[in-house]
Write a protein that holds these residues in place. Structure first.
Motif, PDB file in Angstrom:
ATOM      1  N   LYS A 122       0.737  -1.368   0.016  1.00 51.72           N
ATOM      2  CA  LYS A 122       0.144   0.021   0.062  1.00 51.72           C
ATOM      3  C   LYS A 122       0.832   1.205  -0.094  1.00 51.72           C
ATOM      4  O   LYS A 122       0.431   2.216  -0.589  1.00 51.72           O
ATOM      5  N   ILE A 123       1.928   1.228   0.665  1.00 52.04           N
ATOM      6  CA  ILE A 123       2.788   2.392   1.151  1.00 52.04           C
ATOM      7  C   ILE A 123       3.728   2.714  -0.327  1.00 52.04           C
ATOM      8  O   ILE A 123       3.668   3.913  -0.964  1.00 52.04           O
ATOM      9  N   SER A 124       4.378   1.627  -0.784  1.00 53.84           N
ATOM     10  CA  SER A 124       5.388   1.738  -1.672  1.00 53.84           C
ATOM     11  C   SER A 124       4.923   1.518  -2.976  1.00 53.84           C
ATOM     12  O   SER A 124       5.290   2.189  -4.035  1.00 53.84           O
TER      13      SER A 124
ATOM     14  N   LEU B  27       0.426   7.171   0.636  1.00 56.52           N
ATOM     15  CA  LEU B  27       0.681   8.488   1.019  1.00 56.52           C
ATOM     16  C   LEU B  27       0.454   9.493   0.257  1.00 56.52           C
ATOM     17  O   LEU B  27      -0.009  10.634   0.376  1.00 56.52           O
ATOM     18  N   ASP B  28       1.245   9.314  -0.869  1.00 56.50           N
ATOM     19  CA  ASP B  28       1.179   9.967  -2.062  1.00 56.50           C
ATOM     20  C   ASP B  28      -0.193  10.532  -2.634  1.00 56.50           C
ATOM     21  O   ASP B  28      -0.393  11.793  -2.950  1.00 56.50           O
TER      22      ASP B  28
ATOM     23  N   VAL C 168      -3.013  10.389  -1.115  1.00 60.51           N
ATOM     24  CA  VAL C 168      -3.852  11.231  -0.060  1.00 60.51           C
ATOM     25  C   VAL C 168      -3.255  12.579  -0.087  1.00 60.51           C
ATOM     26  O   VAL C 168      -3.986  13.573   0.174  1.00 60.51           O
ATOM     27  N   SER C 169      -1.883  12.617  -0.017  1.00 65.40           N
ATOM     28  CA  SER C 169      -1.418  14.115  -0.035  1.00 65.40           C
ATOM     29  C   SER C 169      -1.870  14.909  -1.329  1.00 65.40           C
ATOM     30  O   SER C 169      -2.214  16.045  -1.124  1.00 65.40           O
ATOM     31  N   THR C 170      -1.732  14.243  -2.345  1.00 64.55           N
ATOM     32  CA  THR C 170      -2.174  14.919  -3.555  1.00 64.55           C
ATOM     33  C   THR C 170      -3.770  15.456  -3.632  1.00 64.55           C
ATOM     34  O   THR C 170      -4.266  16.387  -3.957  1.00 64.55           O
ATOM     35  N   GLN C 171      -4.627  14.387  -3.068  1.00 70.43           N
ATOM     36  CA  GLN C 171      -5.935  14.618  -2.929  1.00 70.43           C
ATOM     37  C   GLN C 171      -6.235  15.808  -2.035  1.00 70.43           C
ATOM     38  O   GLN C 171      -7.217  16.527  -2.238  1.00 70.43           O
TER      39      GLN C 171
ATOM     40  N   ALA D 191       3.942  20.639  -1.611  1.00 64.46           N
ATOM     41  CA  ALA D 191       5.344  19.805  -1.511  1.00 64.46           C
ATOM     42  C   ALA D 191       5.697  19.257  -0.261  1.00 64.46           C
ATOM     43  O   ALA D 191       6.338  18.063  -0.160  1.00 64.46           O
ATOM     44  N   ASP D 192       5.469  19.843   0.843  1.00 70.02           N
ATOM     45  CA  ASP D 192       5.559  19.346   2.274  1.00 70.02           C
ATOM     46  C   ASP D 192       4.497  18.435   2.822  1.00 70.02           C
ATOM     47  O   ASP D 192       4.765  18.047   3.939  1.00 70.02           O
ATOM     48  N   GLY D 193       3.288  18.260   2.028  1.00 64.54           N
ATOM     49  CA  GLY D 193       2.208  17.422   2.567  1.00 64.54           C
ATOM     50  C   GLY D 193       2.505  15.958   2.736  1.00 64.54           C
ATOM     51  O   GLY D 193       1.937  15.261   3.748  1.00 64.54           O
ATOM     52  N   LEU D 194       3.536  15.337   1.955  1.00 66.27           N
ATOM     53  CA  LEU D 194       3.809  14.025   2.554  1.00 66.27           C
ATOM     54  C   LEU D 194       4.212  13.793   4.028  1.00 66.27           C
ATOM     55  O   LEU D 194       3.909  12.788   4.599  1.00 66.27           O
TER      56      LEU D 194
END
Length: 825
Positions: free
Chosen positions: A292-294, A299-300, A302-305, A310-313
């Protein structure tokens, strides 16, 4: 005029709310179909921003972070299942195997069980600390790393040189100039590294992620590296358990079975099976985690949505670790109750700038998203008074390292101010207005950063807060706030005279003008006080004049400046102060009468409304206007559909309030009679135009009655209008407006005045009016009069300038002339 929320007057000012059908006129220009100061606002109409004030929770829409909390729950299920089996295996081994069978277990199984227990203990220990280190690894390098960074570089270079010296002794000796170069490189790298860090502050206690574990270690012992060590320890331990367990389950070499040892083999098989299952579950959890992560990049995604930038991750990783930790430490459902808003609200109270920065960045992104979830975000924030108080407090932070946090907090509060309920909560925080005022500094001797963006945010916040009447009162009562807002308009002349003007400079002036416009249009006693205070600021009117004179390239700024003057003109003292300020009357007439180009019609309309307001009930201002203006030019623009309404208003007010000494200058106004008669006879004309036309007709009739009593009769003939048709038209107007009208509150007054003048000066009109039974109409008018028809101008739904005579008194005079004329006949 923009609408205001208040629907009742204060301080003796009265207004009426008429529950009758109101005919709406089409909108096509300000001063035409839209609301002006010459008509009240319908109290039933929605206030600005009310359409965006929906703060009901959104159903059926899942936030992006719910994917993470669900993932954390599933991982916790696998982890707790594995941990449960591990506990069972540990108890079985220590109590049953090593306790009950310790003397009968073969040496091989004893050491295998011991190895499995050691591996399991290692996994449990490293698992319990892995999350903690992962949690800390979500942050950037911290203060200890920053302080030690140059030393670490030097130390690592020293070690490298030592290693090279073992193989090449000559390489250990470096020229002196190389040492200086290396020192400079170290310093440059340290400075570059420092720029990439989140701002930090001096603290009295260590921050957990910042504690240097070993002296001179610096970034070598980072939490993310330690978490990786723990993770690999768990994986190695799990494979050890699987290897040992499978080996013993396959071999089944537990020794000879006799009566005393008959339960040994089943006990060992059960232990190895449980250990195998527990390790397999753990590896499945790891595989699921990596997938799920790699692989899926959860995570990417959810950060994009969430559009966290840039520092959202880093933020999302920290949020996930917190959710997963809660699922493990308590109920597995504790984590799914988390969301990014509550996560940010918790971090907001942190004593560390990096956590505060992440908190405000999350809230800023979530409230500014253009989707339905932003409504839920605003609802959660506005119900948490402590969060709003914290954000307001951040507005006062002026240190350079706190700049980004302060800016983000200002943006969040600006978005909250869009909603009426949220705006009330923001303004209700003690010291909120003073905190907003702290944003409105052009410069500060101790600050090195640009203040323009803070100025824009502060002005935008004030503009949105000013949509509420109570907030306007608080803005006016905040010490020094009004002069600061006005001061931003002082640079108009300097800015407009430059060839190159930045967008931020124009925006700053525009927003300050919008704030002042909102304040001067406030209704009730609050509006009266605000208009007086703003007009008493000595630079207000002169700044508006400079905007009119030098802002020809910025039509919107000119319009806003004129609207501010129009609002101020509702105050009697301010009205005369505006007219007596050099150049204002000339500039307003220049704008109103100048040939229009595309986009300028609205500005010319505003200039006409401002002139009409300045001339209203002010003999002194009328004299100033007549000295600067040619009345005949006002008559010429009556053919312009955008300008005719305010041109008629100006002419009417000049005729009504100038005085006999200015009769010669007003001779040109008589030329407007054919035009107003034509409008009166055309009942299809817009109601506002019809109202002002009848009012100007009455003033021209009064003006010419002494010098040429037959002028009105002559004009009817020249306009090919019979006397009976004209009387019938007035009767139709009275029948159309049997009740007071919100859009044309003076039309019945003007009809009654005109009919009274006709019956008084030309007795034969009495018979014509009786023919159409005007007596009953006048009595109905007298029975339905209200305060709505007793004012010249309105602020919202509050009347400002009262007529000298009530409509009921005028009706009585008309009835006296009607019946007196009939008897004499």
């Amino acid at each position: 005029m923009e609408s205001d929320k208040e629907g009742s007057g204060k301080g003796g000012e009265t207004a009426i709310q008429v529950s009758i059908p109101v005919t709406r006129t089409p909108k096509f220009a300000k001063g035409g179909g839209s609301a002006t100061f010459f008509q009240p606002q319908d109290p039933r109409e929605s206030t600005p921003g009310s359409s965006n004030d929906s703060t009901q929770p959104v159903r059926g829409v899942m936030a992006p972070e719910t994917k993470l909390t669900l993932f954390a729950l599933r991982l916790a299920v696998l982890e707790k299942a594995a941990s449960g089996l591990g506990t069972l295996a540990f108890i079985w081994a220590t109590v049953v195997l090593l306790g009950g069978f310790v003397s009968t277990v073969r040496r091989m199984d004893f050491w295998v069980v011991t190895a499995i227990l050691m591996s399991e203990g290692t996994r449990i220990f490293s698992r319990s600390h892995e999350l903690e280190w992962q949690h800390q690894s979500t942050w950037t390098l911290t203060r200890s790393g920053l302080n030690n960074f140059p030393m670490v570089i030097s130390s690592s270079r020293f070690l490298w040189r030592a290693i090279k010296a073992l193989f090449n002794p000559l390489s250990a000796v470096e020229p002196e100039h190389d040492k200086d170069r290396l020192i400079k490189e170290d310093a440059a790298k340290a400075r570059e590294f420092q720029k990439k860090l989140v701002r930090y502050q001096t603290m009295r206690a260590w921050h957990a992620p910042e504690v240097p574990l070993l002296p001179y270690s610096g970034w070598v012992f980072l939490s993310k590296n330690i978490s990786r060590i723990f993770s690999w320890l768990q994986i190695v331990s799990a494979f050890n358990c699987i290897g040992f367990s499978l080996y013993r389950l396959v071999v089944q070499d537990y020794g000879k079975v006799d009566e005393e040892k008959r339960n040994r083999a089943p006990a060992l098989n059960l232990f190895y099976s449980v250990a195998l299952t527990e390790a397999t579950l753990f590896l499945l959890e790891k595989i699921y985690w990596i997938y799920k992560i790699s692989h899926r990049k959860l995570l990417d995604q959810v950060s994009t949505q969430c559009d966290l930038g840039a520092d959202g991750l880093i933020t999302i990783r920290r949020f996930f670790c917190d959710a997963y930790s809660r699922c493990l430490e308590g109920s597995i459902f504790d984590g799914i109750r988390m969301d990014l808003v509550s996560f940010a609200e918790e971090l907001l109270d942190s004593a560390f700038l990096d956590e505060q920065y992440i908190a405000v960045r999350i809230l800023q992104k979530l409230v500014r998203q253009n989707n339905t979830l932003s409504v839920e975000t605003v609802r959660k924030i506005e119900t948490n008074t402590q969060v709003i108080e914290r954000l307001v407090e951040m507005l006062n932070w002026k240190a350079s390292e706190e700049q980004e946090i302060r800016k983000a907090a200002a943006k969040i509060l600006t978005e909250l101010a869009c909603k009426n309920h949220s705006a009330l909560r923001v303004a209700g925080i003690p010291g909120a207005m003073e905190s907003i005022s702290s944003l409105l500094h052009k410069s500060h001797p101790n600050l090195s950063y640009d203040y323009s963006e803070f100025n824009l945010l502060g002005l935008l916040m004030l503009k949105r807060l000013a949509r509420d009447h109570d907030n306007c009162f608080k803005i006016g009562n905040t010490r020094g706030l009004l002069p600061r807002v006005i001061e931003f308009t002082s640079d108009a002349q300097r800015i407009f005279q430059n060839e190159v003007v930045s967008d931020s400079q124009i925006k700053t002036i525009k927003r300050s003008l919008k704030v002042v416009k909102k304040l001067v249009e406030t209704s009730g006693s609050t509006g009266k006080i605000l208009r007086e205070e703003i007009s008493n600021i000595v630079i207000t009117v002169s700044n508006m004049r400079n905007i009119l004179e030098y802002g020809r390239r910025e039509i919107m700024l000119q319009r806003l400046g004129i609207e501010v003057l129009t609002g101020l003109a509702m105050d009697e003292n301010a009205k005369e102060r505006i007219a007596s300020t050099g150049g204002v009357i000339r500039l307003l007439f220049s704008i109103f009468l100048s040939p229009g180009v595309d986009g300028e019609s609205s500005v010319r309309t505003e200039a006409g409304e401002c002139l009409a307001m300045l001339a209203l009930e002010s003999k002194r201002n009328c004299s100033l206007i007549l000295k600067k203006a040619d009345v005949s030019k006002l008559v010429e623009v009556l053919g312009d559909q955008y300008l005719r309404l305010n041109a008629l208003r100006i002419l009417r007010n000049l005729c009504a309030y100038s005085g006999d000494e200015y009769r010669s200058q007003l001779e040109g106004a008589v030329a407007a009679m054919p035009f107003v008669l034509k409008i009166t006879m055309n009942l299809e004309e817009r109601d506002k135009l019809l109202e002002v036309a009848i009012g100007l007709t009455y003033q021209i009739c009064k003006f010419t009655s002494t010098s040429n009593p037959e002028h009105f009769i002559i004009q009817l003939g020249e306009s090919h209008i019979s006397e009976e048709n004209y009387v019938e038209t007035l009767i139709k107007i009275l029948r159309k407006y049997e009740h007071p009208s919100l859009e044309v509150p003076r039309i019945r007054r003007f009809v009654v005045l005109q009919a009274t003048w006709m019956m008084k000066n030309h007795k034969h009109f009495v018979k014509l009016f009786n023919k159409f039974d005007i007596g009953n109409l006048l009595e109905r008018v007298g029975d339905t009069t209200s305060d709505l028809e007793c004012f010249h101008v309105f602020s919202g739904s509050v009347g400002i300038s009262r007529h000298r005579e009530n409509l009921s008194t005028l009706v009585e005079k008309a009835l006296e002339h009607l019946f007196g004329g009939s008897c004499s006949k």
